[in-house]
Design a protein around this motif. Structure first.
Motif, short mmCIF file in Angstrom:
data_model
loop_
_atom_site.label_atom_id
_atom_site.label_comp_id
_atom_site.label_asym_id
_atom_site.label_seq_id
_atom_site.Cartn_x
_atom_site.Cartn_y
_atom_site.Cartn_z
N VAL A 272 0.85 -1.18 0.00
CA VAL A 272 0.00 0.00 0.00
C VAL A 272 0.89 1.24 0.00
N THR A 273 0.42 2.28 -0.68
CA THR A 273 1.15 3.55 -0.75
C THR A 273 0.32 4.63 -0.07
N TYR A 274 0.97 5.38 0.81
CA TYR A 274 0.28 6.45 1.54
C TYR A 274 1.26 7.59 1.75
N ASP A 275 0.90 8.77 1.28
CA ASP A 275 1.77 9.94 1.42
C ASP A 275 1.34 10.78 2.63
N PHE A 276 2.32 11.40 3.25
CA PHE A 276 2.06 12.27 4.39
C PHE A 276 2.35 13.72 4.00
N ILE A 277 1.46 14.60 4.40
CA ILE A 277 1.61 16.03 4.15
C ILE A 277 1.76 16.73 5.50
N LEU A 278 2.90 17.37 5.71
CA LEU A 278 3.19 17.99 7.00
C LEU A 278 3.01 19.51 6.95
N ASP A 279 2.40 20.04 7.99
CA ASP A 279 2.25 21.49 8.13
C ASP A 279 3.54 22.12 8.62
N PRO A 280 3.78 23.37 8.25
CA PRO A 280 4.97 24.05 8.78
C PRO A 280 4.82 24.31 10.26
N GLU A 281 5.95 24.45 10.95
CA GLU A 281 5.90 24.83 12.36
C GLU A 281 5.33 26.22 12.48
N ASP A 282 4.67 26.46 13.58
CA ASP A 282 4.08 27.80 13.82
C ASP A 282 5.18 28.84 13.99
#
Length: 282
Positions: A272-282
């Protein structure tokens, strides 16, 4: 020799409590006004329930006895993580634009053995279960790869038990930290975990039985994904077709977190393929 199938709620609860005390640092920065507001609302909610439901002294004493047992069994981390944490997580991640988070649960262990991708989680030579290739890429909210991303992965085995919380399992069984490549891509070989019941021979199990609830969690992978300059995301990924995706006792499943693995053929298990999208630090 004690085996994993002989794990008890009390032993698991004691382990979770000890681990919480070791790893979590309780902040003392909360103001008296904030403590008063939160504690006051909780106490009022309890008293409102007593009045509205006309709770008897027998029921009150049964509750008192049960609360004492939760502490004796070391099951406060389990109780809070199963029935409360999902709401705390919802508040904590309300402003994220990237990947969805969900609860951590009581069985995270930091500093798991580190590997570079492609990686294979530590496991026994005869580890039961279906092989699973879990792969993907870590990106920022603009869609750019995040080199140096770290993927911490842990999960139950094919019988539904976690290493370090059930006897007879190697210390780091099915736990690892994987460094993504220069394009933020990762590959991890593991086995597909099984659905499992939360421990039912302790206080939480007594509540479940008395309420007529089920104790099942759908099979899931636990993850913490991070990269320099970005917010860490804690999440779980579930499997399409699992009968408890729709009625997880911990109320932690979100549609975005359900995987649809495919057969790799030739007896090589699933992938299975799953990508992660990370938010920038505040």
């Amino acid at each position: 020799m004690t085996t994993e199938s002989q794990a008890t709620a009390a032993a698991s609860g004691a382990g979770a409590t000890a681990r919480f005390r070791e790893d979590k640092h309780v902040s003392a920065a909360t103001s008296q006004e904030r403590v008063s507001a939160l504690a006051g609302r909780i106490i009022k909610a309890i008293n409102d329930t007593v009045i509205d439901e006309k709770v008897t002294y027998d029921e009150y004493n049964a509750l008192k006895s049960w609360l004492i047992r939760v502490g004796e069994d070391g099951e406060w981390p389990l109780f809070l993580d199963v029935w409360v944490e999902h709401s705390v997580e919802e508040v904590a991640n309300a402003n994220r634009h990237g990947s969805k988070g969900t609860i951590e649960g009581p069985y995270y262990i930091p500093n798991a053995p580190s590997q570079n991708t492609p990686a294979t989680l530590p496991m026994r030579d005869d580890e039961p279960g279906t092989p699973l290739l879990f792969q993907g890429q870590v990106k920022n909210v603009a869609g750019e790869p995040l080199p140096g991303a770290l993927i911490e992965l842990w999960h139950a085995d094919d019988l539904g038990f976690y290493s370090q919380f059930a006897p007879g399992l190697p210390e780091w069984n099915l736990r690892g930290s994987v460094n993504a490549d220069d394009e933020g891509k990762f590959q991890v070989n593991t086995i597909q975990p099984a659905p499992y019941q939360i421990p039912t021979d302790g206080a939480c199990g007594a509540l479940i039985a008395a309420s007529g609830w089920h104790a099942w969690r759908p099979a899931h992978l636990h993850l913490k994904v991070s990269a320099p300059g970005h917010q860490l995301i804690t999440t779980q990924l579930y499997f399409q077709g699992d009968e408890h995706v729709a009625d997880d006792i911990a109320s932690a499943v979100k549609p975005e977190l359900v995987l649809a693995p495919t057969d790799r053929g030739a007896g090589n298990g699933r992938e299975v393929t799953y990508d992660f999208i990370l938010d920038p630090e505040d």
